[in-house]
Scaffold this motif. Structure first.
Motif, PDB file in Angstrom:
ATOM      1  N   LYS A  61       0.831  -1.202   0.000  1.00 28.59           N
ATOM      2  CA  LYS A  61       0.000   0.000   0.000  1.00 28.59           C
ATOM      3  C   LYS A  61       0.870   1.258   0.000  1.00 28.59           C
ATOM      4  CE  LYS A  61      -4.211   1.622   0.133  1.00 28.59           C
ATOM      5  NZ  LYS A  61      -5.205   1.236  -0.885  1.00 28.59           N
ATOM      6  N   VAL A  62       1.925   1.240   0.780  1.00 28.53           N
ATOM      7  CA  VAL A  62       2.848   2.381   0.823  1.00 28.53           C
ATOM      8  C   VAL A  62       3.530   2.564  -0.530  1.00 28.53           C
ATOM      9  CG1 VAL A  62       4.976   3.260   1.855  1.00 28.53           C
ATOM     10  CG2 VAL A  62       3.222   2.232   3.303  1.00 28.53           C
ATOM     11  N   LEU A  63       4.025   1.470  -1.108  1.00 32.28           N
ATOM     12  CA  LEU A  63       4.713   1.551  -2.398  1.00 32.28           C
ATOM     13  C   LEU A  63       3.797   2.107  -3.481  1.00 32.28           C
ATOM     14  CD1 LEU A  63       6.655  -1.850  -2.395  1.00 32.28           C
ATOM     15  CD2 LEU A  63       7.651   0.430  -2.161  1.00 32.28           C
ATOM     16  N   GLU A  64       2.558   1.620  -3.528  1.00 33.38           N
ATOM     17  CA  GLU A  64       1.646   2.082  -4.571  1.00 33.38           C
ATOM     18  C   GLU A  64       1.191   3.522  -4.326  1.00 33.38           C
ATOM     19  OE1 GLU A  64      -1.539  -0.695  -5.378  1.00 33.38           O
ATOM     20  OE2 GLU A  64      -0.198  -1.670  -6.807  1.00 33.38           O
ATOM     21  N   ALA A  65       0.981   3.871  -3.060  1.00 38.81           N
ATOM     22  CA  ALA A  65       0.571   5.242  -2.752  1.00 38.81           C
ATOM     23  C   ALA A  65       1.649   6.244  -3.146  1.00 38.81           C
ATOM     24  CB  ALA A  65       0.247   5.373  -1.268  1.00 38.81           C
ATOM     25  N   LEU A  66       2.912   5.840  -3.013  1.00 40.86           N
ATOM     26  CA  LEU A  66       4.031   6.721  -3.344  1.00 40.86           C
ATOM     27  C   LEU A  66       4.529   6.507  -4.764  1.00 40.86           C
ATOM     28  CD1 LEU A  66       6.096   6.468  -0.023  1.00 40.86           C
ATOM     29  CD2 LEU A  66       4.251   8.052  -0.611  1.00 40.86           C
ATOM     30  N   ASP A  67       3.875   5.587  -5.495  1.00 43.55           N
ATOM     31  CA  ASP A  67       4.250   5.279  -6.880  1.00 43.55           C
ATOM     32  C   ASP A  67       5.718   4.858  -6.966  1.00 43.55           C
ATOM     33  OD1 ASP A  67       3.755   4.916  -9.552  1.00 43.55           O
ATOM     34  OD2 ASP A  67       4.207   6.992 -10.115  1.00 43.55           O
ATOM     35  N   LEU A  68       6.096   3.917  -6.094  1.00 46.05           N
ATOM     36  CA  LEU A  68       7.463   3.405  -6.054  1.00 46.05           C
ATOM     37  C   LEU A  68       7.492   1.948  -6.496  1.00 46.05           C
ATOM     38  CD1 LEU A  68       8.642   4.836  -2.599  1.00 46.05           C
ATOM     39  CD2 LEU A  68       9.307   5.668  -4.865  1.00 46.05           C
ATOM     40  N   PRO A  69       8.582   1.499  -7.122  1.00 46.50           N
ATOM     41  CA  PRO A  69       8.706   0.087  -7.517  1.00 46.50           C
ATOM     42  C   PRO A  69       9.021  -0.795  -6.316  1.00 46.50           C
ATOM     43  CG  PRO A  69      10.717   1.247  -8.045  1.00 46.50           C
ATOM     44  CD  PRO A  69       9.754   2.293  -7.540  1.00 46.50           C
ATOM     45  N   SER A  70       8.926  -2.090  -6.499  1.00 48.77           N
ATOM     46  CA  SER A  70       9.184  -3.032  -5.401  1.00 48.77           C
ATOM     47  C   SER A  70      10.625  -2.965  -4.915  1.00 48.77           C
ATOM     48  CB  SER A  70       8.851  -4.459  -5.843  1.00 48.77           C
ATOM     49  OG  SER A  70       9.642  -4.832  -6.964  1.00 48.77           O
ATOM     50  N   THR A  71      11.544  -2.515  -5.770  1.00 52.43           N
ATOM     51  CA  THR A  71      12.953  -2.431  -5.363  1.00 52.43           C
ATOM     52  C   THR A  71      13.185  -1.355  -4.312  1.00 52.43           C
ATOM     53  OG1 THR A  71      13.315  -1.002  -7.289  1.00 52.43           O
ATOM     54  CG2 THR A  71      13.917  -3.329  -7.516  1.00 52.43           C
ATOM     55  N   ILE A 112      11.294   1.094   3.656  1.00 49.71           N
ATOM     56  CA  ILE A 112      11.169   1.593   2.288  1.00 49.71           C
ATOM     57  C   ILE A 112      11.907   2.919   2.174  1.00 49.71           C
ATOM     58  CG2 ILE A 112       9.510   2.523   0.610  1.00 49.71           C
ATOM     59  CD1 ILE A 112       7.484   0.479   1.701  1.00 49.71           C
ATOM     60  N   VAL A 113      12.559   3.137   1.029  1.00 51.75           N
ATOM     61  CA  VAL A 113      13.241   4.401   0.759  1.00 51.75           C
ATOM     62  C   VAL A 113      12.372   5.210  -0.202  1.00 51.75           C
ATOM     63  CG1 VAL A 113      15.348   5.512  -0.031  1.00 51.75           C
ATOM     64  CG2 VAL A 113      15.467   3.266   1.026  1.00 51.75           C
ATOM     65  N   ALA A 114      12.000   6.423   0.187  1.00 51.29           N
ATOM     66  CA  ALA A 114      11.112   7.270  -0.607  1.00 51.29           C
ATOM     67  C   ALA A 114      11.712   8.663  -0.747  1.00 51.29           C
ATOM     68  CB  ALA A 114       9.737   7.360   0.062  1.00 51.29           C
ATOM     69  N   PRO A 115      11.207   9.458  -1.684  1.00 50.30           N
ATOM     70  CA  PRO A 115      11.669  10.846  -1.779  1.00 50.30           C
ATOM     71  C   PRO A 115      11.044  11.693  -0.672  1.00 50.30           C
ATOM     72  CG  PRO A 115       9.957  10.426  -3.404  1.00 50.30           C
ATOM     73  CD  PRO A 115      10.268   9.108  -2.763  1.00 50.30           C
ATOM     74  N   ASN A 116      11.810  12.593  -0.113  1.00 50.94           N
ATOM     75  CA  ASN A 116      11.331  13.431   0.983  1.00 50.94           C
ATOM     76  C   ASN A 116      10.641  14.672   0.424  1.00 50.94           C
ATOM     77  OD1 ASN A 116      10.879  14.604   3.480  1.00 50.94           O
ATOM     78  ND2 ASN A 116      12.933  15.488   3.601  1.00 50.94           N
ATOM     79  N   THR A 117       9.366  14.505   0.117  1.00 49.82           N
ATOM     80  CA  THR A 117       8.577  15.625  -0.393  1.00 49.82           C
ATOM     81  C   THR A 117       7.319  15.772   0.450  1.00 49.82           C
ATOM     82  OG1 THR A 117       7.306  14.243  -1.934  1.00 49.82           O
ATOM     83  CG2 THR A 117       9.399  15.146  -2.735  1.00 49.82           C
ATOM     84  N   GLU A 118       6.700  16.950   0.335  1.00 43.25           N
ATOM     85  CA  GLU A 118       5.458  17.171   1.068  1.00 43.25           C
ATOM     86  C   GLU A 118       4.380  16.203   0.610  1.00 43.25           C
ATOM     87  OE1 GLU A 118       4.283  21.216   0.734  1.00 43.25           O
ATOM     88  OE2 GLU A 118       6.021  22.021   1.823  1.00 43.25           O
ATOM     89  N   ALA A 119       4.356  15.909  -0.686  1.00 41.72           N
ATOM     90  CA  ALA A 119       3.360  14.970  -1.215  1.00 41.72           C
ATOM     91  C   ALA A 119       3.555  13.584  -0.618  1.00 41.72           C
ATOM     92  CB  ALA A 119       3.455  14.917  -2.738  1.00 41.72           C
ATOM     93  N   THR A 120       4.819  13.173  -0.443  1.00 42.32           N
ATOM     94  CA  THR A 120       5.101  11.863   0.148  1.00 42.32           C
ATOM     95  C   THR A 120       4.567  11.782   1.569  1.00 42.32           C
ATOM     96  OG1 THR A 120       7.084  11.540  -1.195  1.00 42.32           O
ATOM     97  CG2 THR A 120       6.918  10.257   0.821  1.00 42.32           C
ATOM     98  N   VAL A 121       4.857  12.787   2.373  1.00 43.39           N
ATOM     99  CA  VAL A 121       4.405  12.801   3.762  1.00 43.39           C
ATOM    100  C   VAL A 121       2.883  12.803   3.830  1.00 43.39           C
ATOM    101  CG1 VAL A 121       4.408  14.104   5.919  1.00 43.39           C
ATOM    102  CG2 VAL A 121       6.518  13.900   4.583  1.00 43.39           C
ATOM    103  N   ALA A 122       2.240  13.569   2.950  1.00 45.63           N
ATOM    104  CA  ALA A 122       0.776  13.622   2.943  1.00 45.63           C
ATOM    105  C   ALA A 122       0.178  12.252   2.612  1.00 45.63           C
ATOM    106  CB  ALA A 122       0.304  14.665   1.932  1.00 45.63           C
ATOM    107  N   LYS A 123       0.784  11.569   1.642  1.00 43.84           N
ATOM    108  CA  LYS A 123       0.267  10.252   1.264  1.00 43.84           C
ATOM    109  C   LYS A 123       0.516   9.221   2.362  1.00 43.84           C
ATOM    110  CE  LYS A 123       0.603  10.988  -3.725  1.00 43.84           C
ATOM    111  NZ  LYS A 123       1.291  10.618  -4.990  1.00 43.84           N
ATOM    112  N   LEU A 124       1.650   9.318   3.027  1.00 45.38           N
ATOM    113  CA  LEU A 124       1.928   8.395   4.129  1.00 45.38           C
ATOM    114  C   LEU A 124       0.925   8.591   5.259  1.00 45.38           C
ATOM    115  CD1 LEU A 124       5.839   8.504   4.340  1.00 45.38           C
ATOM    116  CD2 LEU A 124       4.417   6.554   3.663  1.00 45.38           C
ATOM    117  N   THR A 125       0.573   9.827   5.506  1.00 49.00           N
ATOM    118  CA  THR A 125      -0.431  10.114   6.538  1.00 49.00           C
ATOM    119  C   THR A 125      -1.776   9.502   6.153  1.00 49.00           C
ATOM    120  OG1 THR A 125       0.705  12.188   7.078  1.00 49.00           O
ATOM    121  CG2 THR A 125      -1.558  11.939   7.845  1.00 49.00           C
ATOM    122  N   GLU A 126      -2.118   9.582   4.866  1.00 46.97           N
ATOM    123  CA  GLU A 126      -3.359   8.973   4.391  1.00 46.97           C
ATOM    124  C   GLU A 126      -3.316   7.456   4.542  1.00 46.97           C
ATOM    125  OE1 GLU A 126      -4.123  10.150   0.419  1.00 46.97           O
ATOM    126  OE2 GLU A 126      -4.273  12.292   0.866  1.00 46.97           O
TER     127      GLU A 126
END
Length: 676
Positions: free
Chosen positions: A113-123, A135-149
């Motif tokens: 769910k986290v990977l798909e919400a952040l549009d990240l591949p399985s790697t 998981i390693v993600a980009p540190n953006t406001e959009a990322t934090v907002a989606k993680l909160t969701e």
């Protein structure tokens, strides 16, 4: 973990490539969202110049927090697995296995769910084991907002279906490129980053469900009572949820949808080879409750159920994992599908003969040889016919739970992910953390319990039932005597697996119970036994111990006591030790323990030393009954003295004197094999 810059590789190319891919994706996404992909590469590379003379822009590029490390953790696992109602014991085998695997499913789907919400591949997922993922993600406001969701969606699912007794918490921490460097001297950025990340997760655990935060979900379950049907009542398995699904028509047993899914998972794991995660219901061994929007189905092998190509092409099939066991030790684990190393081994009936019919007399017979054994059947599997009286069956009807985990896993990661360097002319240890090394060590640790253990059970311990095994821990149930042998075998093979490294070991607890004991109580006893082993400390050694019959000993002593049980059995066959004599030995072990206990009053310790004379008296009486005739009186005395000395050396010297109360492990193990 680098493969360039004149650095010797220390991990596999697979782990290295996967870690690089995770970092590269997050880095590119951060720059892409800002339209800065042009000069960013040159700025980042500038910081790798040998003279470190980089421009302020380049230095800023390395010190900007462009990454976001996202960690997930399942909390409340014990409450989730051992929730109990009136029907729990009848469905115990399926429930334990089903709930354990369901925890893995929840963790996998949460990470997905986290990977798909952040549009990240399985790697981008570095770790996923033992109820945790990273998981390693980009540190953006959009990322934090989606993680909160996503966290809100996870919370709502667990509040609805588990009423807040368990859940999955997310924690995230920004990081700069510089913090991924190993460092030198007294500055180790990546090691410090990992420490802060784990601390952040502990904070998240204390803020579960965000009940005190903004937009917090209501802790009151509105309309909860209205969901109950007066004729169906509460779930007969968890004892608290509204009953909605009929489990047994003949007995009018009704359970919740979640409980029915747990039973079905336990059943289908024994029958299937693959698990499918889809966006829609396949209506083929599909669970009733979707997990965070994903539907879970089970299928047989490719020959039996096909490839599901159309589902993959349409985008409905999200994941397909193969968890089948090989049919031989030389067969590869790869079957054309992604693998999930699930210890899915369970005991099955197989081909039963007249011998087994008598062993299981009074219990329901299986309908098929591939049916899983019930705990009631397992409790009888260590009973055998008396060779001197074929009508008599020997051995207690009992189960043994075996629960354990690797000792000081955090310390192992620290020491295993370190390197030796010379500081001021002396060799010292400094951190050598990398994502690749963390992933490799985690996978290698998991492989013993999720790959070797099921294969060992398949070959040599067929009557073992796996509750869970993977990551760094395990929980097994089986016939009492077989579990003692399995515990010893696991320790021996694990020691070989870690190349005889004295700093890597596990502790375990063995708890003997009757098959009718409530499942929650059974789990509690196993946990208590493990906790005692974890507290073991003697002669500077800590942990690396086992609890058996409430006695805590090191693994080496345990192996010695198992051998002592075999020696005792040989003495019984050779000499004919009476049952009364053996039970006297139990009393002597208690007295010997008191005599050597420095915490007792001196007078009590002195009184207990009388066990020596009592042992000599009991042994003398036994010897006189066994040796009654000889060519002369002198020869009779010599023969009695020889036998007395033999028993004293084997039982008193190498047994009670050396091990004290722990000698009960040998005595109980032998005596329980003789009972009707």
């Amino acid at each position: 973990a680098a493969t360039a810059f004149n650095v010797k590789p220390e991990v596999s190319l697979y782990d290295h490539s996967k870690a690089v891919a995770a970092l590269a994706v997050a880095l590119w996404r951060w720059h892409h969202d800002r339209g800065q992909t042009g000069d960013a590469t040159d700025q980042l590379r500038a910081m790798w110049d040998r003279d470190r003379q980089a421009s302020p822009e380049a230095r800023q590029a390395w010190e900007s927090e462009k990454y976001l490390l996202v960690q997930g953790d399942f909390f409340g696992i014990q409450d989730f697995i051992f929730a109990a109602g009136g029907e729990t014991n009848r469905q115990a085998a399926k429930l334990l296995r089903g709930r354990s695997f369901y925890v893995s499913l929840l963790t996998e789907c949460a990470a997905l769910k986290v990977l798909e919400a952040l549009d990240l591949p399985s790697t981008s997922q570095i770790l996923n084991a033992a109820g945790k993922f990273l998981i390693v993600a980009p540190n953006t406001e959009a990322t934090v907002a989606k993680l909160t969701e996503v966290q809100g969606e996870l919370d709502r699912w667990f509040l609805e279906h588990t009423y807040g007794q368990s859940g999955i918490g997310l924690a995230w921490l920004p990081a700069s490129g510089r913090e991924f460097q190993q460092g030198k001297d007294n500055d180790f950025p990546f090691s410090a980053l990992m420490k802060r990340l784990f601390e952040q997760l502990e904070v998240a655990k204390l803020m579960r469900f965000n009940l005190c935060g903004e937009n917090a979900p209501s802790p009151v379950f509105h309309s909860f009572l209205d969901r109950f049907n007066n004729t169906k009542g509460a779930c007969d398995i968890d004892g608290r949820s509204p009953a909605e699904v009929e489990l047994d028509h003949d007995r009018n047993v009704w359970v919740s949808r979640l409980a029915k899914d747990h039973v079905d998972v336990g059943k289908w794991l024994a029958e299937a080879d693959r698990v499918l995660i889809t966006r829609g219901d396949l209506n083929h061994r599909t669970l009733r409750i979707p997990l965070f929007g994903y539907w879970i189905s089970f299928s047989g092998n490719e020959e039996a159920t096909g490839k599901f190509g159309k589902e993959a092409e349409s985008g409905n099939l999200v994941r397909a994992w193969d968890f089948s066991l090989p049919t031989s030790g030389d067969e590869p684990l790869w079957n054309g599908y992604a693998r999930r190393y699930i210890n899915g081994y369970i005991a099955r009936f197989g081909d039963l003969g007249a011998y087994d019919d008598e062993r299981y007399l009074g219990l329901d017979k299986p309908q098929d040889k591939d049916d899983p054994k019930t705990l009631n059947h397992l409790a009888l599997d260590d009973r055998n016919r008396d060779p001197d009286n074929p009508k008599r069956w020997c051995g207690v009807e009992a189960l043994m739970t075996l629960k354990g985990d690797v000792d000081d896993l955090g310390l192992i990661f620290q020491k295993g992910l370190s390197r030796q360097v010379k500081v001021n002319g002396k060799m010292g240890t400094v951190p050598n953390f990398t994502f690749a090394k963390m992933a490799a060590l985690s996978r290698q640790m998991n492989a013993f319990f999720a790959v070797w253990l099921p294969w060992a059970c398949h070959n040599n311990f067929k009557n073992t039932y796996t509750v869970f095994a993977g990551g760094d821990d395990f929980f097994l149930i089986g016939p009492w005597h077989s579990m003692i042998k399995l515990a010893r075998e696991m320790r021996k093979e694990f020691r070989r697996y870690v190349a005889e490294n004295p700093d890597i070991h596990f502790s375990a607890g063995l708890s003997m119970t009757k098959p009718g004991l409530p499942i929650r109580h059974l789990g509690q006893l196993a946990e208590e036994a493990l906790e005692k082993a974890k507290k073991f400390s003697k002669n500077g050694a800590r942990k690396n111990a086992v609890t058996c019959y409430d006695q805590v000993v090191s693994w080496d002593i345990f192996a010695s006591l198992v051998k002592s049980e075999n020696d005792l059995a040989d003495l019984v066959r050779k000499v004919g030790l009476s049952t009364g004599y053996l039970y006297d030995l139990l009393r002597f072990t208690e007295m010997a323990a008191k005599a050597n206990n420095p915490e007792l009053e001196m007078s009590d310790r002195v009184k207990s030393t009388i066990w020596h004379s009592q042992f000599a008296y009991s042994t003398r009486r036994l010897v006189e009954t066994k040796v009654r005739s000889a060519a002369s009186r002198e020869q009779l005395e010599r023969e009695r003295r020889r036998l007395h000395e033999e028993l004293a050396a084997a039982i008193s010297g190498e047994g009670i004197e050396q091990h004290g109360a722990a000698y009960k492990i040998a005595l109980f193990t032998y005596l329980y094999q003789q009972r009707d």
